[in-house]
Scaffold this motif. Sequence first.
Motif, PDB file in Angstrom:
ATOM      1  N   GLY A 172      16.646  -9.523  17.328  1.00  0.00           N
ATOM      2  CA  GLY A 172      15.401  -8.890  16.898  1.00  0.00           C
ATOM      3  C   GLY A 172      14.320  -9.933  16.736  1.00  0.00           C
ATOM      4  N   PRO A 173      13.070  -9.471  16.570  1.00  0.00           N
ATOM      5  CA  PRO A 173      11.969 -10.424  16.479  1.00  0.00           C
ATOM      6  C   PRO A 173      11.995 -11.228  15.192  1.00  0.00           C
ATOM      7  N   CYS A 231      14.064  -6.082  23.874  1.00  0.00           N
ATOM      8  CA  CYS A 231      12.669  -6.166  24.351  1.00  0.00           C
ATOM      9  C   CYS A 231      11.763  -6.771  23.290  1.00  0.00           C
ATOM     10  N   ASP A 232      11.894  -6.321  22.048  1.00  0.00           N
ATOM     11  CA  ASP A 232      11.020  -6.844  20.989  1.00  0.00           C
ATOM     12  C   ASP A 232      11.267  -8.343  20.765  1.00  0.00           C
ATOM     13  N   VAL A 251      17.780  -7.030  13.386  1.00  0.00           N
ATOM     14  CA  VAL A 251      17.504  -7.699  12.109  1.00  0.00           C
ATOM     15  C   VAL A 251      16.757  -6.780  11.136  1.00  0.00           C
ATOM     16  N   ARG A 252      15.918  -5.873  11.680  1.00  0.00           N
ATOM     17  CA  ARG A 252      15.171  -4.973  10.789  1.00  0.00           C
ATOM     18  C   ARG A 252      16.122  -3.990  10.114  1.00  0.00           C
ATOM     19  N   ASP A 253      17.189  -3.613  10.821  1.00  0.00           N
ATOM     20  CA  ASP A 253      18.210  -2.748  10.219  1.00  0.00           C
ATOM     21  C   ASP A 253      19.074  -3.525   9.221  1.00  0.00           C
TER      22      ASP A 253
END
Length: 342
Positions: A200-201, A329-330, A242-244
Amino acid sequence: MSVFVSGANGFIALHIVSDLLKLGYKVIGSVRSQEKADQLHRQFKNPNLSVVIVENISNPGAFDELFLKYGKDIKVVLHTASPFHYNTENCERDLLNPAVNGTRNILESIKRYAFDSVERVVITSSDAAVTSFKDDTNPNNLLTEDSWNKISWEEATRGPEEAYYGAKTFAERAAHDFWKENQDKVKFKLSTVNPVWVFGPQLFDENALGEVNTSCQYIKAIIDSKMGEKLDMDIVGGYVDVRDVSKAHMVAFQKEESIGRRLVLCAGRFTLLNIADVLCESFPQLAGKIASGNPDESFKRLNSLAKFDYTNTNKILDFDFIPFEKTICDTAAQMLKMEKRQ
Ligand code: NDP
């Protein structure tokens, strides 16, 4: 009341700190140096964030000063700090001891100085504490929240990868043991969050420049690879955004159902070829220009993995995981933007 986050400048921890601040919590984060503290203040610019320095979580009493000073105000502790790299010739010193001693040290300091104020402790563990690579690549196995990596300390000293598996396993065990042994001496309830590979970003674009954290570096290496190079088909496992992972840390300390639980986070399985395929489909500047692998081999590897059933975790989380394509993608879009390769 404050939430304490150890290793606050880490890839996952930055998202956690950001989510906590958005939810209105006061946050105290620890980092290893004044330079890193200054960077956090500059990046967040938020008066609800305080930053303290804990140079090495492995040192005896590493967290004492912090809990002596702020302990009465801290209700929640999220212990994310732990070495995640394979860059060592001394596995005990650089991986096993910081992970295990760091976990014991923080719990000891809570017991000493914040036994009646800290209510919830969340340890960022890993699927490395749930399964060994061998058990994860056995299609006859079924992994659940009750599964444990059976690695011995001796096996864990054989090389950096084994040491990382061992570090996470022994650190998580130490936390559960401490909690069981000190039920009458501390107020806090324990939960763990056990993610598989986290992609993740980066929370801040600038952190996507140069070498990034260990898990995202695999994506960066593919972006930077050359046509004709071969992808490592031994890299296979589970992924989660990572956001999850950050959201799961909120659930871990906010919900009653999380108490005593291991929240094992796995959105699905991947090989490096799956990552490369998403990159080629989504970014024309990479299509046909990066490393590749054999699709049959990739398919075979995915089918040889253990089954998993983390239904109990998913029920507690009660949210859908971000899909693989979006995560990849992010992550890549941010790296390409920062490298001016859009
Ligand atoms: P990072 O390397 O980005 O963050 C690790 C953090 O721990 C950094 O703040 C680092 O400080 C700190 N740290 C490491 N060793 C010490 C030490 N001896 N003393 C003080 N601080 C220390 O990794 P992630 O964000 O990816 O990982 C965070 C947590 O999540 C770890 O516990 C990791 O095991 C776990 N995890 C990560 C996964 C992933 O795929 N990323 C998967 C499963 C679990 P500094 O920056 O100064 O080095």
